[in-house]
Design an enzyme around this catalytic site. Structure first.
Site, PDB file in Angstrom:
ATOM      1  N   ASP A  27     134.826  19.972 108.003  1.00  0.00           N
ATOM      2  CA  ASP A  27     135.992  19.767 108.862  1.00  0.00           C
ATOM      3  C   ASP A  27     135.608  18.759 109.942  1.00  0.00           C
ATOM      4  OD1 ASP A  27     138.704  21.751 109.019  1.00  0.00           O
ATOM      5  OD2 ASP A  27     138.379  20.419 110.743  1.00  0.00           O
ATOM      6  N   LEU A  61     148.491  30.161  97.363  1.00  0.00           N
ATOM      7  CA  LEU A  61     148.188  31.337  98.177  1.00  0.00           C
ATOM      8  C   LEU A  61     149.233  31.523  99.266  1.00  0.00           C
ATOM      9  CD1 LEU A  61     147.037  30.392 101.189  1.00  0.00           C
ATOM     10  CD2 LEU A  61     144.970  29.986  99.921  1.00  0.00           C
ATOM     11  N   ASN A 105     157.936  26.093  95.658  1.00  0.00           N
ATOM     12  CA  ASN A 105     158.310  26.459  97.028  1.00  0.00           C
ATOM     13  C   ASN A 105     159.797  26.219  97.285  1.00  0.00           C
ATOM     14  OD1 ASN A 105     155.968  27.547  97.882  1.00  0.00           O
ATOM     15  ND2 ASN A 105     155.341  25.878  99.214  1.00  0.00           N
ATOM     16  N   CYS A 144     154.737  26.003 105.142  1.00  0.00           N
ATOM     17  CA  CYS A 144     154.931  25.461 103.786  1.00  0.00           C
ATOM     18  C   CYS A 144     156.392  25.233 103.403  1.00  0.00           C
ATOM     19  CB  CYS A 144     154.258  26.370 102.769  1.00  0.00           C
ATOM     20  SG  CYS A 144     152.472  26.224 102.818  1.00  0.00           S
ATOM     21  N   ARG A 182     153.550  27.904 112.815  1.00  0.00           N
ATOM     22  CA  ARG A 182     154.185  26.627 112.471  1.00  0.00           C
ATOM     23  C   ARG A 182     155.594  26.898 111.934  1.00  0.00           C
ATOM     24  NH1 ARG A 182     149.263  23.943 109.071  1.00  0.00           N
ATOM     25  NH2 ARG A 182     148.815  26.113 108.621  1.00  0.00           N
TER      26      ARG A 182
END
Ligand code: NAD
Length: 429
Positions: free
Chosen positions: A30, A153, A208, A260, A327
């Site tokens: 990261d 996930l 999604n 998402c 978010r």
């Protein structure tokens, strides 16, 4: 197998620790020094069930470590996952800046055959883009393959989902790369869909978006229920028991949020636009979602005779239970509207408070759940944490100015709320 994962967010970190737990030699990379510092000390920077335990055990067993160097990870690994964020740009187009930066760095550092795996949710054509970037960096074409391996996930159950996926999708144009990923995922023993890269890239957006449409559909039905004295929960049960439809994602509520669904719906609308197709069905689902919380707020405002000077107490801030992720959480939209209309807002969440505090310091956050309703004109259930379901409503109501409960997730029943002396409002009845 030697694995590198670039990006240690909800997807990258969980993928990393689960693969390490399966006996792979994993380095997670990261560029956020604070995250790396926590990870080095065996502390997960995200709240996700089971991650801390896996992190500590895999570090102790020597299967997991972190680094700030993509070069180091690339030289180490046979498979490099790209799991960085792809947030929506101003018009909804997924921003793949981080993916590009990572591809450049991998391309510069490859010194043996490597499978580069796009695990981030990325638009159709991104595998081609990654390949092109790597070649531009001087990486010989026969030294790597780019594969699309979208992630499904769910935050809150991410470790379990990663160990028990419904399916593994591998979009590849190389048998060698496909074989490598099949070997890596083999121990999971789950259905594997091998397809071309473009289809794999689209599968994630299509999945999604379908889920989002399902939720918006039942939320649209909830509006009709409210106007006609019907009960959306019973309607959803009657609809969802049809095996062709299924009961999942048919819970009416404040609408979908999170990192998402909103992003991927916006992304697919833009992908469709770029393909010369106007995805009006998906746009309508988005419109329904955008009005859902506002509709509930209008009902609250009508009952309370305006928000100005009223104390409104929010139960739950995370975009869904069992996560600290905020978010696109519906709580944020609610706080913004309530404060703009002059309300005093109090809030409690088991784990997401600190994340919201940064954005909305004006809110009065409480440490203990039973303090949230003190002096309140109304209580609003925003996130259906399990611990809220068995809460003592009578105790919560005892310190309120008036016992009014707006249940945004159909967490309680009218009978239970009324038994505790509450006037009860919910979605879809
Ligand atoms: P995240 O924001 O939690 O994590 C991304 C990580 O990447 C951060 O830790 C960030 O510091 C790091 N990063 C960014 N640029 C970097 C760089 N150049 N080098 C090294 N590290 C870098 O994001 P996330 O929720 O884990 O999502 C990652 C991707 O997976 C997104 O495309 C998302 O759409 C997709 N996805 C997310 C979920 C989910 O539930 N969160 C589920 C499926 C798929």
């Amino acid at each position: 197998m030697k694995v590198a994962v670039v990006g240690t967010g909800y997807v990258g970190l969980v993928t990393g620790v689960v693969l390490a737990d399966m006996g792979n030699d994993v380095v997670c990379i990261d560029n956020d020094p604070e995250k790396l510092e926590k990870l080095r000390n065996g502390i997960s920077p995200i709240f996700e069930l089971g991650v801390d335990e896996l992190l500590r055990s895999t570090i102790a067993d020597g299967f997991f470590r972190v680094s700030d160097s993509i070069a180091e990870g690339t030289k180490h690994a046979d498979v490099v996952f790209i799991a960085v964020g792809t947030p929506p740009g101003p018009d909804g187009t997924p921003d793949v800046t981080a993916v590009k930066a990572v591809a450049r760095e991998i391309g510069r550092n490859i010194d043996h055959y490597t499978v580069v795996v796009n695990k981030s949710t990325v638009p159709v054509g991104t595998a081609d883009m990654v390949e092109k970037i790597m070649i531009e960096q001087g990486c010989p074409q026969d030294m790597f393959d780019v594969v699309s391996n979208p992630e499904f996930l769910r935050e809150g159950t991410a470790v379990w989902d990663t160990k028990n996926p419904d399916r593994v999708v591998i979009g590849s144009r190389s048998e060698k790369a496909t074989a490598k990923l099949c070997e890596l995922y083999g121990p999971l023993d789950k259905p594997t869909i091998v397809t071309d890269v473009y289809s794999a890239e689209l599968i994630k957006y299509a999945s999604n978006s379908f889920l989002a449409i399902k939720i918006s559909f039942i939320n649209a039905i909830s509006r009709i229920c409210e106007a006609n004295g019907a009960n959306v929960q019973d309607v959803a049960k009657g609809v969802g028991t049809d095996s062709r439809i299924g009961s999942k994602f048919l819970q009416a509520g404040l609408g979908w949020g999170g990192s998402c669904l909103p992003k991927d719906v916006a992304g697919l609308i833009k992908i469709a636009e770029g393909s010369g197709y106007d995805f009006s069905l998906l746009k309508a689902a988005d419109d329904i979602n955008n009005d859902q919380t506002q509709h509930f707020l209008r009902r609250m405002e009508t009952r309370l005779g305006g928000f100005s000077g009223k104390t409104i107490s929010l139960l739950g801030l995370a975009f869904k239970p069992n996560t600290d992720d905020i978010r696109d959480a519906k709580s944020l939209e609610m706080i913004e509207t309530l404060l703009a209309k002059g309300a005093i807002v109090k809030a409690f969440d088991p784990v997401a408070t600190d994340n919201v505090r940064v954005l909305w310091p004006q809110v009065n956050y409480v440490e203990h759940i039973y303090d949230v309703s003190d002096g309140a004109d109304a209580l609003v259930l925003v996130t259906e944490w399990n611990e809220f379901k068995s809460i003592d409503l009578n105790r919560l109501g005892s310190c309120m100015k008036q016992r009014v409960l707006f249940d945004g997730r159909r967490c309680y029943s009218k009978a239970i709320a009324e038994r505790a002396g509450f006037e009860y409002f919910t979605i879809g009845s």
